[in-house]
Design a protein around this motif. Structure first.
Motif, mmCIF file in Angstrom:
data_model
loop_
_atom_site.group_PDB
_atom_site.id
_atom_site.type_symbol
_atom_site.label_atom_id
_atom_site.label_comp_id
_atom_site.label_asym_id
_atom_site.label_seq_id
_atom_site.Cartn_x
_atom_site.Cartn_y
_atom_site.Cartn_z
ATOM 1 N N ASP A 54 0.782 -1.333 0.216
ATOM 2 C CA ASP A 54 -0.116 0.029 -0.093
ATOM 3 C C ASP A 54 0.935 1.307 -0.075
ATOM 4 N N SER A 55 0.699 2.111 -0.996
ATOM 5 C CA SER A 55 1.673 3.171 -1.203
ATOM 6 C C SER A 55 1.309 4.363 -0.121
ATOM 7 N N TRP A 56 0.193 4.381 0.559
ATOM 8 C CA TRP A 56 -0.226 5.326 1.419
ATOM 9 C C TRP A 56 0.129 4.809 2.949
ATOM 10 N N ALA A 57 0.556 3.740 2.963
ATOM 11 C CA ALA A 57 0.709 3.024 4.463
ATOM 12 C C ALA A 57 1.995 3.727 5.126
ATOM 13 N N GLU A 58 3.099 3.854 4.454
ATOM 14 C CA GLU A 58 4.348 4.827 5.061
ATOM 15 C C GLU A 58 3.844 5.899 5.508
ATOM 16 N N LEU A 59 3.239 6.696 4.999
ATOM 17 C CA LEU A 59 2.814 8.151 5.210
ATOM 18 C C LEU A 59 2.050 7.944 6.522
ATOM 19 N N ASN A 60 0.813 7.120 6.351
ATOM 20 C CA ASN A 60 -0.099 6.903 7.236
ATOM 21 C C ASN A 60 0.527 6.485 8.585
ATOM 22 N N LEU A 61 1.550 5.433 8.659
ATOM 23 C CA LEU A 61 2.242 5.021 9.753
ATOM 24 C C LEU A 61 3.274 6.235 10.236
ATOM 25 N N ALA A 62 3.921 6.963 9.501
ATOM 26 C CA ALA A 62 4.747 8.056 10.080
ATOM 27 C C ALA A 62 3.837 9.032 11.005
ATOM 28 N N MET A 63 2.612 9.214 10.293
ATOM 29 C CA MET A 63 1.671 10.158 10.940
ATOM 30 C C MET A 63 1.301 9.672 12.183
ATOM 31 N N LEU A 64 1.029 8.430 12.348
ATOM 32 C CA LEU A 64 0.475 7.858 13.422
ATOM 33 C C LEU A 64 1.364 7.809 14.517
ATOM 34 N N TYR A 65 2.904 7.408 14.130
ATOM 35 C CA TYR A 65 3.986 7.492 15.155
ATOM 36 C C TYR A 65 4.163 8.968 15.726
ATOM 37 N N VAL A 66 3.835 9.916 15.093
ATOM 38 C CA VAL A 66 4.172 11.288 15.469
ATOM 39 C C VAL A 66 3.051 11.814 16.249
ATOM 40 N N GLU A 67 1.688 11.680 15.713
ATOM 41 C CA GLU A 67 0.650 12.043 16.509
ATOM 42 C C GLU A 67 0.354 11.395 17.851
ATOM 43 N N GLY A 68 0.914 10.024 17.923
ATOM 44 C CA GLY A 68 0.861 9.426 19.305
ATOM 45 C C GLY A 68 2.353 9.171 19.787
ATOM 46 N N ALA A 69 2.936 10.308 19.905
ATOM 47 C CA ALA A 69 4.497 10.340 20.091
ATOM 48 C C ALA A 69 4.831 9.618 21.449
ATOM 49 N N ARG A 70 3.789 9.685 22.401
ATOM 50 C CA ARG A 70 4.137 9.316 23.738
ATOM 51 C C ARG A 70 4.085 7.678 23.648
ATOM 52 N N SER A 71 3.443 7.106 22.632
ATOM 53 C CA SER A 71 3.205 5.721 22.886
ATOM 54 C C SER A 71 4.446 4.962 22.032
ATOM 55 N N PHE A 72 5.238 5.746 21.322
ATOM 56 C CA PHE A 72 6.268 4.967 20.604
ATOM 57 C C PHE A 72 7.684 5.558 20.831
ATOM 58 N N SER A 73 8.638 4.427 20.465
ATOM 59 C CA SER A 73 10.033 4.856 20.630
ATOM 60 C C SER A 73 10.645 5.804 19.898
ATOM 61 N N ALA A 74 11.928 6.359 20.475
ATOM 62 C CA ALA A 74 12.437 7.429 20.018
ATOM 63 C C ALA A 74 13.093 7.113 18.502
ATOM 64 N N ASP A 75 13.495 5.751 18.221
ATOM 65 C CA ASP A 75 14.039 5.293 16.750
ATOM 66 C C ASP A 75 12.566 5.580 15.889
ATOM 67 N N GLN A 76 11.555 4.921 16.322
ATOM 68 C CA GLN A 76 10.417 4.969 15.368
ATOM 69 C C GLN A 76 9.887 6.255 15.129
ATOM 70 N N LEU A 77 9.928 7.269 16.175
ATOM 71 C CA LEU A 77 9.755 8.774 15.964
ATOM 72 C C LEU A 77 10.778 9.402 15.090
#
Length: 294
Positions: free
Chosen positions: A28-51
């Protein structure tokens, strides 16, 4: 004030991550962007490397003019989601996003100037951007324009216009607008005073997850407004909302402490809670602090 704040860790954030990862594997060509947006919007939930990886992906898409990436980066720099806060960068990204995401960008710019992210509050610019976004259909901005008319911020106080904007936001199912209109019915501002209707609106807001609705319902319960008085249950509900950092719940609890109503009088604790509520934008708490400072 209505600006929405990011919450804590939620199970659906991780469910969304799993779904986007599967979509990414499926090409899915949109998945990469959507995943990146999810990581940043939910910054408290994810690791520094993911962010860090997410910010890099967003930068690539932003350079291509993608409105979603520009908006996400703007919010990240405004609130510190995965990057150090930088108001000037946030403002730049929001302005660049206007062309691709006008409704969201004008709403974000309204919040930016209302909160004084650049160092100084500017209600005139906030009202200007909220008004544009409201016309484009943003329920959050409709709510915020109503709030500014209710409180006479940048414009002359006009309760009838506030009611109109709140109703528009309610038509779009914006939870905070139910609470806001409920307060107008409780106080009789722009509409006839009607405790029954106020309670109905607070209930609607609470059912949609709005903590202000729950706090206001608790206040009505404590004072027996349009319902049987129940101080014990009302106080417990009010303390719950204050614990969850709702500015209305925190303000109401401070009022009880200042007046020694239901709870033991504690002026120092009342002042502390007023400060917390004021920092979250509660105008009544700001007024209380000024009054107590005299």
């Amino acid at each position: 004030m209505a600006p929405q704040k990011r919450g804590g860790v939620r199970k659906d954030v991780f469910a969304a991550e799993s779904w986007y990862l599967k979509s990414l594997d499926a090409g899915d060509s949109w998945a990469e962007l959507n995943l990146a947006m999810l990581y940043v919007e939910g910054a408290r939930s994810f690791s520094a490397d993911q962010l860090q990886d997410a910010i890099a992906i967003l930068n690539v898409h932003a350079e291509r003019g993608d409105g979603y990436a520009l908006m996400t980066l703007g919010r990240a720099y405004a609130e510190g989601g995965g990057v150090a806060t930088d108001p000037e960068k946030a403002l730049s990204y929001f302005r660049e996003a206007v062309q691709g995401q006008p409704m969201a960008a004008h709403t974000a710019l309204g919040n930016y100037f209302y909160d004084g992210k650049g160092g100084a509050v500017d209600y005139d610019l906030a009202f200007e951007h909220f008004s544009v976004a409201a016309e484009l259909g943003s329920t959050m901005s409709q709510n915020n324009v109503g709030w500014m008319y209710q409180n006479g911020l940048s414009v002359e106080r006009d309760y009838e216009k506030a009611v109109s904007y709140y109703r528009s936001a309610i038509d779009g199912n914006f939870a905070g607008a139910f609470s806001a209109l409920g307060i107008l019915y409780r106080e009789g501002w722009g509409v006839p005073r009607d405790y029954t209707e106020a309670n109905r609106l607070f209930k609607e807001a609470s059912e949609r997850g709005d903590l202000s609705g729950k706090a206001n319902a608790a206040w009505m319960m404590i004072h027996g407004l349009g319902m049987p008085e129940n101080r014990t249950e009302g106080l417990a509900l009010l303390e719950e909302t204050a614990t969850l950092d709702d500015h209305d719940g925190t303000y109401y609890l401070a009022v009880l402490l200042e007046e020694g109503e239901i709870v033991a009088l504690d002026l120092n604790q009342a002042k502390a809670l007023y400060r917390i509520a004021a920092e979250k934008g509660n105008l009544l708490a700001k007024a209380a602090l000024k009054r107590l400072a005299k």
